[in-house]
Scaffold this motif. Structure first.
Motif: not given
Length: 121
Positions: A50-54, A100-104
């Motif tokens: 996963a990666i965050r856009w911000s 909104s959150r990674p992993y799950y």
């Protein structure tokens, strides 16, 4: 409403590389995380990366660390998954997701249609 379209899957041999792409439209600030999951036949869907856009912060499953790299192009609203040193156990349908959150998987609200990756031995 976020729409996600994956591309780049295919049939390769063990040790080869592939790059998956996920084009996103309708992106919102509440869906800052972009993730890749995969599901092999008879198995549950599992987190890959996963990666965050911000911030560009990245997250990886232990099984792919050092082999897979996730990246994003904010201008193109596209996320990539570079997969190197592929193994037969990487064979699965790969899904792109926005949440909104990674992993799950439960933290992701929008999913692409999936792209098949098959690695022969």
């Amino acid at each position: 409403q976020v729409q996600l379209v994956e591309s780049g899957g295919g049939l390769v041999q063990a040790g080869d590389s592939l790059r998956l792409s996920c084009a996103a439209s309708g992106r919102t600030f509440s869906n800052d995380a972009m993730g890749w999951f995969r599901q092999a036949p008879g198995k549950e869907r599992e987190f890959v990366a996963a990666i965050r856009w911000s911030s560009g912060t990245t997250y990886y499953a232990d099984s792919v660390k050092g082999r897979f790299t996730i990246s994003r192009d904010n201008a193109k609203n596209t996320v990539y998954l570079q997969m190197n040193s592929l193994k037969p156990e990487d064979t699965a349908i790969y899904y792109c997701a926005a949440g909104s959150r990674p992993y799950y998987a439960s933290e992701y609200n929008f999913w692409g249609q999936g792209t098949q990756v098959t690695v022969s031995s």
